[in-house]
Write an enzyme that holds these catalytic residues in place. Structure first.
Site, PDB file in Angstrom:
ATOM      1  N   ASP A  28       8.144  -1.693   3.186  1.00 37.60           N
ATOM      2  CA  ASP A  28       6.983  -2.328   2.571  1.00 37.60           C
ATOM      3  C   ASP A  28       7.454  -3.046   1.306  1.00 37.60           C
ATOM      4  OD1 ASP A  28       3.631  -1.590   2.706  1.00 37.60           O
ATOM      5  OD2 ASP A  28       4.448  -2.610   0.943  1.00 37.60           O
ATOM      6  N   ASN A  85      -4.627   2.591   7.706  1.00 36.15           N
ATOM      7  CA  ASN A  85      -5.848   2.210   7.007  1.00 36.15           C
ATOM      8  C   ASN A  85      -6.736   1.389   7.932  1.00 36.15           C
ATOM      9  OD1 ASN A  85      -5.189   3.336   4.427  1.00 36.15           O
ATOM     10  ND2 ASN A  85      -3.762   1.640   4.094  1.00 36.15           N
ATOM     11  N   GLY A  91      -8.541   0.066   2.256  1.00 35.82           N
ATOM     12  CA  GLY A  91      -7.526  -0.849   1.742  1.00 35.82           C
ATOM     13  C   GLY A  91      -6.758  -1.602   2.807  1.00 35.82           C
ATOM     14  N   SER A  93      -5.306  -4.472   4.700  1.00 31.79           N
ATOM     15  CA  SER A  93      -5.144  -5.856   4.238  1.00 31.79           C
ATOM     16  C   SER A  93      -4.448  -6.761   5.241  1.00 31.79           C
ATOM     17  CB  SER A  93      -4.380  -5.878   2.906  1.00 31.79           C
ATOM     18  OG  SER A  93      -3.095  -5.329   3.068  1.00 31.79           O
ATOM     19  N   HIS A  98      -0.436  -1.177  11.844  1.00 33.44           N
ATOM     20  CA  HIS A  98       0.796  -0.663  11.235  1.00 33.44           C
ATOM     21  C   HIS A  98       0.573   0.753  10.764  1.00 33.44           C
ATOM     22  CE1 HIS A  98      -1.590  -2.980   8.351  1.00 33.44           C
ATOM     23  NE2 HIS A  98      -1.226  -2.102   7.432  1.00 33.44           N
ATOM     24  N   HIS A 100       1.889   3.366   8.050  1.00 34.09           N
ATOM     25  CA  HIS A 100       2.695   3.556   6.844  1.00 34.09           C
ATOM     26  C   HIS A 100       3.423   4.893   6.955  1.00 34.09           C
ATOM     27  CE1 HIS A 100       0.473   0.556   4.226  1.00 34.09           C
ATOM     28  NE2 HIS A 100      -0.454   0.763   5.143  1.00 34.09           N
TER      29      HIS A 100
HETATM   30  P1  AMP Z   1      -2.625  -2.192   4.666  1.00 35.68           P
HETATM   31  O1  AMP Z   1      -3.156  -2.355   3.265  1.00 35.68           O
HETATM   32  O2  AMP Z   1      -2.778  -0.805   5.210  1.00 35.68           O
HETATM   33  O3  AMP Z   1      -3.147  -3.258   5.606  1.00 35.68           O
HETATM   34  O4  AMP Z   1      -1.067  -2.375   4.540  1.00 35.68           O
HETATM   35  C1  AMP Z   1      -0.445  -3.622   4.491  1.00 35.68           C
HETATM   36  C2  AMP Z   1       0.879  -3.393   3.842  1.00 35.68           C
HETATM   37  O5  AMP Z   1       1.718  -4.495   4.153  1.00 35.68           O
HETATM   38  C3  AMP Z   1       0.842  -3.294   2.309  1.00 35.68           C
HETATM   39  O6  AMP Z   1       1.350  -2.024   1.912  1.00 35.68           O
HETATM   40  C4  AMP Z   1       1.698  -4.461   1.851  1.00 35.68           C
HETATM   41  O7  AMP Z   1       2.451  -4.143   0.723  1.00 35.68           O
HETATM   42  C5  AMP Z   1       2.564  -4.702   3.065  1.00 35.68           C
HETATM   43  N1  AMP Z   1       3.092  -6.059   3.207  1.00 35.68           N
HETATM   44  C6  AMP Z   1       2.386  -7.222   3.190  1.00 35.68           C
HETATM   45  N2  AMP Z   1       3.199  -8.257   3.388  1.00 35.68           N
HETATM   46  C7  AMP Z   1       4.456  -7.759   3.536  1.00 35.68           C
HETATM   47  C8  AMP Z   1       5.737  -8.338   3.763  1.00 35.68           C
HETATM   48  N3  AMP Z   1       5.905  -9.655   3.876  1.00 35.68           N
HETATM   49  N4  AMP Z   1       6.807  -7.511   3.845  1.00 35.68           N
HETATM   50  C9  AMP Z   1       6.651  -6.185   3.720  1.00 35.68           C
HETATM   51  N5  AMP Z   1       5.467  -5.572   3.529  1.00 35.68           N
HETATM   52  C10 AMP Z   1       4.381  -6.353   3.421  1.00 35.68           C
END
Ligand code: AMP
Length: 112
Positions: A28, A85, A91, A93, A98, A100
């Site tokens: 991440d 999530n 949260g 996004s 995915h 975590h």
């Molecule tokens: P979520 O908030 O559960 O949707 O998690 C999305 C995650 O993707 C967040 O923890 C971000 O930091 C991560 N993220 C977004 N863009 C990238 C990227 N280009 N490379 C690595 N992680 C990313």
């Protein structure tokens, strides 16, 4: 195309730590713990709410791979947490499923 699809296609860089034919794991880029990787299917599944019965085998294999990934990253013995999530309050996004994997420090419970 989602940002994670672009990473899967090597169109944007990421630190990939594990890969199988149809899913992979990368660091991440805004880590919330010393070890924070995302385990992601290469094809888009639009979040856990977008998963279909036909995705069950892939999702199962992703989960089954997590202890191996945790061992590889050195957090199996100390402990780690898996998080998915869904929705704004949690949260979410990126609209591409995915998992975590977080570890390398004591993780509070309940989460914030
Ligand atoms: P979520 O908030 O559960 O949707 O998690 C999305 C995650 O993707 C967040 O923890 C971000 O930091 C991560 N993220 C977004 N863009 C990238 C990227 N280009 N490379 C690595 N992680 C990313």
């Amino acid at each position: 195309m989602t940002i994670f699809e672009k990473i899967a296609r090597r169109e944007i860089p990421a630190s990939i730590v594990y890969e199988e034919e149809d899913f992979f794991a990368f660091k991440d880029n805004n880590p919330q713990a010393p070890v924070h990787v995302l385990i992601v299917p290469k094809r888009v599944i639009a979040g856990i709410s977008g998963s279909q019965p036909g995705d069950a085998e892939l999702l199962g294999r992703m989960l089954v791979a997590t202890p191996k990934i945790a061992r590889q990253l050195g957090v199996f013995e100390s402990g780690y947490r898996l998080v998915i999530n869904h929705g704004e309050a949690a949260g979410e996004s990126v609209p591409h499923l995915h998992i975590h994997l977080l570890g390398g420090r004591a993780l509070a419970w309940p989460p914030g």
